[in-house]
Design a protein around this motif. Structure first.
Motif, PDB file in Angstrom:
ATOM      1  N   LEU A 233      39.868  46.720  27.216  1.00  0.00           N
ATOM      2  CA  LEU A 233      39.515  46.595  28.797  1.00  0.00           C
ATOM      3  C   LEU A 233      38.306  47.691  28.767  1.00  0.00           C
ATOM      4  N   HIS A 234      37.815  47.650  30.159  1.00  0.00           N
ATOM      5  CA  HIS A 234      36.877  48.444  30.402  1.00  0.00           C
ATOM      6  C   HIS A 234      36.806  49.240  31.768  1.00  0.00           C
ATOM      7  N   VAL A 235      38.004  49.967  31.857  1.00  0.00           N
ATOM      8  CA  VAL A 235      38.372  50.336  33.161  1.00  0.00           C
ATOM      9  C   VAL A 235      37.964  51.401  33.896  1.00  0.00           C
ATOM     10  N   ASP A 236      37.249  52.468  33.258  1.00  0.00           N
ATOM     11  CA  ASP A 236      36.482  53.652  33.888  1.00  0.00           C
ATOM     12  C   ASP A 236      35.105  53.027  34.306  1.00  0.00           C
ATOM     13  N   GLU A 237      34.473  52.271  33.361  1.00  0.00           N
ATOM     14  CA  GLU A 237      33.315  51.481  33.554  1.00  0.00           C
ATOM     15  C   GLU A 237      33.379  50.335  34.721  1.00  0.00           C
ATOM     16  N   ALA A 238      34.305  49.863  34.816  1.00  0.00           N
ATOM     17  CA  ALA A 238      34.286  48.699  35.824  1.00  0.00           C
ATOM     18  C   ALA A 238      34.720  49.361  37.117  1.00  0.00           C
ATOM     19  N   LEU A 239      35.581  50.442  37.357  1.00  0.00           N
ATOM     20  CA  LEU A 239      35.593  51.050  38.505  1.00  0.00           C
ATOM     21  C   LEU A 239      34.441  51.643  39.129  1.00  0.00           C
ATOM     22  N   LYS A 240      33.841  51.999  38.239  1.00  0.00           N
ATOM     23  CA  LYS A 240      32.042  52.532  38.633  1.00  0.00           C
ATOM     24  C   LYS A 240      31.382  51.530  39.295  1.00  0.00           C
ATOM     25  N   TYR A 241      31.482  50.272  39.045  1.00  0.00           N
ATOM     26  CA  TYR A 241      30.557  49.373  39.620  1.00  0.00           C
ATOM     27  C   TYR A 241      31.480  48.510  40.828  1.00  0.00           C
ATOM     28  N   MET A 242      32.625  48.731  40.989  1.00  0.00           N
ATOM     29  CA  MET A 242      33.247  48.156  41.899  1.00  0.00           C
ATOM     30  C   MET A 242      32.795  48.269  43.221  1.00  0.00           C
ATOM     31  N   ASP A 243      32.328  47.294  43.893  1.00  0.00           N
ATOM     32  CA  ASP A 243      31.736  47.204  45.486  1.00  0.00           C
ATOM     33  C   ASP A 243      32.582  47.877  46.210  1.00  0.00           C
ATOM     34  N   VAL A 244      32.424  48.843  46.868  1.00  0.00           N
ATOM     35  CA  VAL A 244      33.323  49.694  47.818  1.00  0.00           C
ATOM     36  C   VAL A 244      32.878  49.123  49.214  1.00  0.00           C
ATOM     37  N   HIS A 245      31.982  48.416  49.464  1.00  0.00           N
ATOM     38  CA  HIS A 245      31.517  48.216  50.793  1.00  0.00           C
ATOM     39  C   HIS A 245      32.071  46.768  51.025  1.00  0.00           C
ATOM     40  N   CYS A 246      32.663  45.770  50.204  1.00  0.00           N
ATOM     41  CA  CYS A 246      32.903  44.487  50.416  1.00  0.00           C
ATOM     42  C   CYS A 246      34.236  44.616  51.268  1.00  0.00           C
ATOM     43  N   LEU A 247      34.328  43.433  51.931  1.00  0.00           N
ATOM     44  CA  LEU A 247      35.856  43.382  52.862  1.00  0.00           C
ATOM     45  C   LEU A 247      37.012  42.838  51.714  1.00  0.00           C
ATOM     46  N   SER A 248      38.108  42.837  52.515  1.00  0.00           N
ATOM     47  CA  SER A 248      39.225  42.448  51.551  1.00  0.00           C
ATOM     48  C   SER A 248      40.183  41.246  52.270  1.00  0.00           C
ATOM     49  N   GLY A 249      40.861  40.685  51.583  1.00  0.00           N
ATOM     50  CA  GLY A 249      41.586  39.769  52.009  1.00  0.00           C
ATOM     51  C   GLY A 249      40.939  38.600  52.508  1.00  0.00           C
ATOM     52  N   LYS A 250      41.620  37.933  53.549  1.00  0.00           N
ATOM     53  CA  LYS A 250      41.067  36.560  53.991  1.00  0.00           C
ATOM     54  C   LYS A 250      39.583  36.774  54.370  1.00  0.00           C
ATOM     55  N   GLU A 251      39.139  37.913  54.874  1.00  0.00           N
ATOM     56  CA  GLU A 251      37.819  38.031  55.236  1.00  0.00           C
ATOM     57  C   GLU A 251      36.803  37.958  54.113  1.00  0.00           C
ATOM     58  N   PHE A 252      37.137  38.668  53.135  1.00  0.00           N
ATOM     59  CA  PHE A 252      36.296  38.477  52.069  1.00  0.00           C
ATOM     60  C   PHE A 252      36.317  37.260  51.171  1.00  0.00           C
TER      61      PHE A 252
END
Length: 359
Positions: A233-252
């Motif tokens: 797994l690459h947890v720390d590196e992946a969380l660094k690139y996670m898009d915090v501006h994207c919508l969630s749920g049905k909207e996304f």
């Protein structure tokens, strides 16, 4: 002028140890009519690739990979546009695969294509999924469930929780297309078969960062085993690139689902564009009869998903069977397609858009 179409060998498959989630749809449906000696399960079939990892190999016109073909004589000048050669030389940013999942793929995301902090040999990527088949109730994991914050998700990942309640699950239908931009948490679900076009920096390894693999362990052959070892797994590196501006749920989900642009719809043909990436132009041609396709003066990848076709380019005729793929030269002006119950995928990269991204 020399040939303007090259067909590829149709058995460019990843090893089972790399795709332990592999299903049988590529074997029993997509490649079934080609007379190949196939393994029982195939997870990935790379239909177009200039990667040294698993390059497309020419079938008939040249004994070698397509990248080697482009390096011979003046092939690059005939086959690639000036914009392509300037930006990518004789490589390509496209990688097009069939994926077939009998089990859930790992939950992962990809960095931006030109992420500056990546090692010199690695690239982020932008990908999409065209759903080709699915079992009843099957779907994909796409983004976070409504109400789940980045902090909640990060805490769940780091504490080793089951991530399923945090992920937004999307039941899919055949024919749908989903964009997977960099930074998007995603996983192809069990029972889904898809075409996956990717755009990355050519000559580099596309980086997939795993967040979660459903607590599975595997033996050295890639088979599930309680006494085996988990995948990295690459947890720390992946969380660094996670898009915090994207919508969630049905909207996304609705944001990522690509609405096809219908170009032609008659009793003979249905032609749609579905551009799930700003760096790639894709279209699907379905039907029976004769159709003239005007070409973009870029290298065009063509995959035949079902039926059979002949392609006439500059007076020369070539043939494809279901499960085969090839490329058309950038110097070709048009292609006359004679189709029998055909389903054709065509795609080409957009150098201008990619160049603007780089700048």
């Amino acid at each position: 002028m020399s040939a303007q179409f090259v067909k590829f060998k149709p058995d460019n498959f990843t090893a089972h140890v790399r795709t332990p989630w592999a299903g049988s749809r590529i074997v029993k449906t997509i490649k079934a009519g080609l007379g190949l000696n196939l393994p029982p399960y195939i997870g990935e079939s790379w239909e177009f690739s200039t990667s040294s990892e698993l390059p497309s190999r020419c079938d008939g016109v040249f004994d070698g990979t397509f990248s080697e073909f482009l390096s011979v004589g003046n092939h690059a000048d005939l086959w690639l546009s000036a914009a392509h050669r300037k930006l990518w030389k004789t490589s390509s940013p496209l990688l097009i695969k069939y994926l077939d999942a009998a089990d859930d793929l790992s939950v992962q995301l990809h960095p931006p294509i030109h992420a500056p902090e990546l090692p010199p040999d690695e690239s982020g990527k932008w990908e999409s999924w065209l759903i080709l088949g699915r079992k009843r109730g099957a779907g994909i994991y796409l983004g976070l469930e409504k109400g789940v914050t980045r902090e909640m998700f990060a805490n769940a990942v780091k504490s080793g929780q089951n991530l399923r309640p945090y992920l937004h699950f999307v039941p899919v239908r055949v024919g749908e297309t989903y964009a997977i931009p960099p930074g998007t948490i995603h996983a192809l679900g069990a029972g889904v078969c898809a075409l996956e076009p990717q755009v990355l920096q050519p000559g580099k390894r596309a980086l997939s960062l795993r967040l979660y693999d459903w607590n599975r362990c595997y033996d050295i052959h890639g088979n599930l085993s309680s006494s085996g070892t988990p995948r990295q797994l690459h947890v720390d590196e992946a969380l660094k690139y996670m898009d915090v501006h994207c919508l969630s749920g049905k909207e996304f989900e609705n944001q990522c689902r690509i609405k096809p642009e219908i170009i032609t719809e008659t009793s003979s043909f249905r032609i749609v564009n579905f551009n799930a990436s700003p760096f790639l132009n894709s279209r699907m041609i379905s039907g029976t009869g004769e159709y003239l396709e005007i070409l973009p003066h870029e290298l065009v990848c063509i995959l035949l998903m079902q039926g059979q076709i002949s392609l006439t380019i500059a007076g020369q005729t070539y043939y494809l069977r279901a499960g085969e793929a090839g490329v058309i030269s950038a110097s070709a002006h048009d292609v006359l397609l004679q189709c029998q119950n055909a389903r054709i995928y065509m795609a080409h990269a957009l150098p201008t858009a990619f160049s603007q991204l780089k700048s």
